[in-house]
Enzyme design. Structure first.
Site, short mmCIF file in Angstrom:
data_model
loop_
_atom_site.label_atom_id
_atom_site.label_comp_id
_atom_site.label_asym_id
_atom_site.label_seq_id
_atom_site.Cartn_x
_atom_site.Cartn_y
_atom_site.Cartn_z
N SER A 1 -13.06 0.57 -2.59
CA SER A 1 -11.72 0.30 -3.12
C SER A 1 -11.27 -1.08 -2.67
CB SER A 1 -10.73 1.35 -2.63
OG SER A 1 -9.40 0.97 -2.96
N TYR B 1 -7.18 6.54 3.24
CA TYR B 1 -8.06 6.29 2.10
C TYR B 1 -8.84 4.99 2.30
CZ TYR B 1 -9.51 5.55 -2.76
OH TYR B 1 -10.25 5.33 -3.91
#
Length: 248
Positions: free
Chosen positions: A143, A156
């Site tokens: 990400s 995350y």
């Protein structure tokens, strides 16, 4: 073994029932791949993904598997080898993204994020490193949040930072196998994972951050994954940040 078993490239796509994984499966189907859609809970989504691959010209099956469970992932690879004759490409698109400031995040939720996103990638990559055929490719999904450092995403982003470390090291461990290992790090992308729970005003504000003034679309990311899975043989041990020019 049928002729298709011996001539088609074969891919496993985890998280293939929705979002980037589902679009990637369809994109590989257009390239003529046989695709195994690995899913965690959405059988209906996985079955629809199978139909999309088949309409695109590929073959497909759906296999339920908890990516963090070694026995389940071993069984997934067994099933794919039995059905299609081998594995050439593995795409790790399974992931979860509960959000909260670090000070407020329940540690049980943190453990779930790490279990799915980081342990899940490790377990799948472990089987992939043993069983992907020479000349194949492993594509992990990281990400751009590892760079963008947006508040609320600490757990995350931490899980995805681990994914990037796994990617870079595994690429070097597979020396001599002609197997590439790369990660794609999407920015904000219009998937259920990203959109869930966000008011439209926030979505519009995030979309405006990119010089291209839009969110990424699943097909934007799938195009990059398909490139890394097939023709991009000289890209190895890299993290490709795919975020439309968003800056930290």
């Amino acid at each position: 073994m049928t002729e298709n078993n011996t001539t088609r490239r074969v891919a496993i796509v985890t998280g293939g029932s929705s979002g980037i994984g589902r679009e990637t499966a369809a994109r590989l189907g257009r390239e003529g791949y046989a695709v195994a859609i690995a899913y965690g809970s959405s059988q209906a989504g996985a079955e629809q993904a199978v139909k999309e691959v088949e309409r695109a010209g590929g073959r497909a099956i759906a296999v339920r598997a908890d990516v963090a469970d070694e026995a389940a992932v071993t069984a997934l690879f067994d099933r794919v080898e039995q059905e299609f004759g081998g594995v050439d490409v593995v795409v790790n698109a399974a992931g979860i993204m509960p959000l909260a400031p670090l000070a407020e995040l329940d540690l049980d939720v943190f453990d779930r994020i790490i279990r799915t996103n980081l342990r899940g990638t490790f377990v799948v990559d472990q089987q992939a490193s043993r069983r992907v055929r020479d000349g194949g490719a492993i594509v992990n999904i990281s990400s751009s949040l590892t760079l963008l450092a947006r508040p609320g995403y600490s757990a995350y982003a931490a899980s995805k930072g681990g994914v990037e470390a796994i990617t870079l090291i595994l690429a070097r461990e597979l020396r001599g196998r002609n197997i590439t290992v790369n990660a794609v790090a999407p920015g904000p992308t219009a998937t259920p994972l990203f959109l869930e729970g966000k008011p439209q005003e926030l979505v519009d504000r995030i979309a405006a951050e990119s010089p291209l003034e839009r969110l990424g679309q699943p097909e934007d990311i799938a195009e990059i994954i398909a490139f890394l899975a097939g023709p991009a043989r000289w890209i190895n041990g890299q993290v490709i940040y795919a975020n439309g020019g968003s800056a930290a």
